[in-house]
Enzyme design. Structure first.
Site, mmCIF file in Angstrom:
data_model
loop_
_atom_site.group_PDB
_atom_site.id
_atom_site.type_symbol
_atom_site.label_atom_id
_atom_site.label_comp_id
_atom_site.label_asym_id
_atom_site.label_seq_id
_atom_site.Cartn_x
_atom_site.Cartn_y
_atom_site.Cartn_z
ATOM 1 N N ARG A 68 0.878 -1.179 0.000
ATOM 2 C CA ARG A 68 0.000 0.000 0.000
ATOM 3 C C ARG A 68 0.911 1.224 0.000
ATOM 4 N NH1 ARG A 68 2.415 1.898 3.803
ATOM 5 N NH2 ARG A 68 0.864 3.554 3.851
ATOM 6 N N ALA A 70 0.877 5.212 -2.046
ATOM 7 C CA ALA A 70 0.696 5.605 -3.447
ATOM 8 C C ALA A 70 1.867 5.230 -4.369
ATOM 9 C CB ALA A 70 0.387 7.099 -3.514
ATOM 10 N N ARG A 111 -7.430 0.120 -6.809
ATOM 11 C CA ARG A 111 -7.683 1.188 -5.820
ATOM 12 C C ARG A 111 -7.837 2.512 -6.582
ATOM 13 N NH1 ARG A 111 -4.173 1.213 -0.514
ATOM 14 N NH2 ARG A 111 -6.093 2.212 0.203
ATOM 15 N N GLN A 220 -1.869 2.217 9.996
ATOM 16 C CA GLN A 220 -0.588 2.316 9.289
ATOM 17 C C GLN A 220 0.459 3.038 10.132
ATOM 18 O OE1 GLN A 220 -3.571 2.980 7.910
ATOM 19 N NE2 GLN A 220 -3.626 2.523 5.737
ATOM 20 N N ASP A 261 -1.821 11.048 -1.754
ATOM 21 C CA ASP A 261 -2.238 10.058 -2.758
ATOM 22 C C ASP A 261 -2.593 10.710 -4.081
ATOM 23 O OD1 ASP A 261 -2.821 8.732 0.003
ATOM 24 O OD2 ASP A 261 -2.645 7.138 -1.490
ATOM 25 N N ASN A 271 -5.146 12.476 1.036
ATOM 26 C CA ASN A 271 -4.242 11.593 1.785
ATOM 27 C C ASN A 271 -5.102 10.787 2.754
ATOM 28 O OD1 ASN A 271 -1.524 10.670 2.359
ATOM 29 N ND2 ASN A 271 -1.713 11.673 4.330
HETATM 30 O O1 MRU Z 1 -4.469 3.215 2.224
HETATM 31 P P1 MRU Z 1 -2.987 3.402 2.128
HETATM 32 O O2 MRU Z 1 -2.227 2.784 3.263
HETATM 33 O O3 MRU Z 1 -2.456 2.985 0.785
HETATM 34 O O4 MRU Z 1 -2.797 4.969 2.248
HETATM 35 C C1 MRU Z 1 -1.507 5.494 2.198
HETATM 36 C C2 MRU Z 1 -1.446 6.954 2.400
HETATM 37 O O5 MRU Z 1 -2.438 7.620 2.569
HETATM 38 C C3 MRU Z 1 -0.104 7.580 2.289
HETATM 39 O O6 MRU Z 1 0.009 8.684 3.142
HETATM 40 C C4 MRU Z 1 0.118 8.046 0.853
HETATM 41 O O7 MRU Z 1 -0.125 6.996 -0.034
HETATM 42 C C5 MRU Z 1 1.475 8.566 0.630
HETATM 43 S S1 MRU Z 1 2.676 7.271 0.642
HETATM 44 C C6 MRU Z 1 4.173 7.912 0.262
#
Ligand code: MRU
Length: 372
Positions: A68, A70, A111, A220, A261, A271
């Site tokens: 996971r 971005a 996604r 996370q 994101d 985000n």
């Molecule tokens: O749902 P996720 O864990 O994929 O969400 C991740 C985030 O929101 C991160 O902050 C974003 O992708 C930036 S990662 C460098």
């Protein structure tokens, strides 16, 4: 399902793991058998890996959040496309073309919010189309698709390092830095965006104490940010999401750094859900709120945050934790995975091309023209 490539390690051994370079957690890597992913759903208690040998397995790995973040999702999709090409039974590019479209569509459907996914798929499409149309042998095309995925992987690490250098300079010589979700090595091919900025500040000799929002419901922050910062020996305190205001008021937070994101043309930033709350709190307390993201996260085709699609994740992520039910049967649940922080709350956007300031409609467009 996919092949689980190594047995889980105990938590004690896990924390003893030494990675050779700061922030170079093996998030995903190409092997001669396929793409190997650290299983982020198992961290921090178990370090185990899954191996994807087909594009369909890569798609499932993205949907289930084994991988996971971005930038990591984008590069994973590129490798998924390369895998699909390498595994095809087609004998010519012409014969493979409809299958290529199907592979791209499957990965694009995993996604919706992180634009890096679509950026990576578009880049693979832009490579494939002229090659397929020019009669290039399919074996050569397979080789070129894999090389493109490798290039994205390397570029992502380089972008994180450059963002780190730019952003690290913005952080105070000492103090608390709050981050939300995981925008670290685990969310990229290594080093991280927001955590790359923090890593760079520490490498620059700054005394940074990280406050990591736990980031309900997927945790996370508590699981992944805490794990990778501890591996680097960076002072870290996990806080529940509802503690940020109180810490800010107590003077413990000098800056906020988050990832993104998707950043719309006007600077509105999607985000992880809860980022918007933090941005409002930061503004109220006079604390700078920085967004760190590679250029592949900038979406100039989307005018404002209102047009960013927000993923709704399964209710079970809210109703249950580690298999245990938390909420009464039948209660209403909503689980948007992301929110949009209006540009007016963003002090600066840190990219590998430079640090951008408001008005973002102008600074993003100008940077695209200069460097694009
Ligand atoms: O749902 P996720 O864990 O994929 O969400 C991740 C985030 O929101 C991160 O902050 C974003 O992708 C930036 S990662 C460098």
């Amino acid at each position: 399902m996919w092949f689980r490539s190594s047995a889980g390690r105990s938590a004690a051994r896990l924390f003893a793991t030494i990675y050779t370079k700061s922030g170079m957690v093996p998030t995903l890597s190409w092997t001669e058998d396929g793409v190997r992913f650290i299983d982020q759903t198992k961290l921090p208690l178990e370090e185990s890996y899954v191996l994807a040998t087909t594009y369909e397995q890569v798609a499932k790995i993205i949907v289930t959040m084994v991988v996971r973040g971005a930038p990591a999702i984008g590069v994973s999709a590129a490798y998924g496309i390369a895998l699909g090409a390498l595994k095809t039974k087609a004998e010519s590019a012409q014969e493979f073309a409809p299958e290529f479209e199907k592979i791209c569509a499957r990965l694009a459907g995993t996604r919706p919010t992180a634009v890096n996914l679509f950026w990576a798929i578009d880049r693979m499409k832009a490579l494939f189309a002229p090659l397929a149309g020019s009669g290039t042998p399919l074996d050569e095309i397979k080789h070129r698709l894999l090389a493109e995925a490798h290039a994205m992987y390397e570029e992502d690490i380089a972008a994180c390092r450059t963002m780190g250098a730019f952003g690290g300079a913005l952080l105070p010589k000492e103090g608390g830095v709050l981050t939300h979700c995981n925008a670290g090595a685990l969310a990229t091919c290594g080093y991280g965006t927001a955590l790359g900025v923090i890593r760079a500040a520490v490498e620059q000799g700054k005394q940074i104490h990280v406050y990591a929002d736990e980031t309900r419901p997927f945790l996370q922050g508590a699981r992944l940010t805490a794990w990778e910062l501890m591996a680097d020996g960076i002072a870290t305190t996990v806080i529940c999401d509802n503690m940020a205001a109180s810490l800010m008021r107590a003077g413990k937070i000098q800056a906020v750094v988050v990832g993104a994101d998707r950043i719309a043309a006007n600077g509105d930033t999607a985000n992880k859900i809860g980022t918007y709350n933090v941005a409002i709190l930061a503004k109220e307390h006079g604390i700078p709120f920085y967004v760190a993201a590679p250029w592949s996260t900038i979406d100039l085709a989307t005018p404002t945050g209102d047009a960013i699609p927000i993923e709704e994740r399964p209710q079970v992520e809210v109703t249950h934790h580690a298999g245990k039910q938390l909420t009464p049967n039948g209660v209403g649940i909503c689980n948007p995975a992301f929110d949009v922080t209006p540009a007016k709350y963003v002090t600066a956007i840190i990219t590998e091309r430079g640090v951008l300031r408001a008005p973002y409609t102008d600074s993003l467009r100008e940077m695209e023209l200069v460097a694009g």
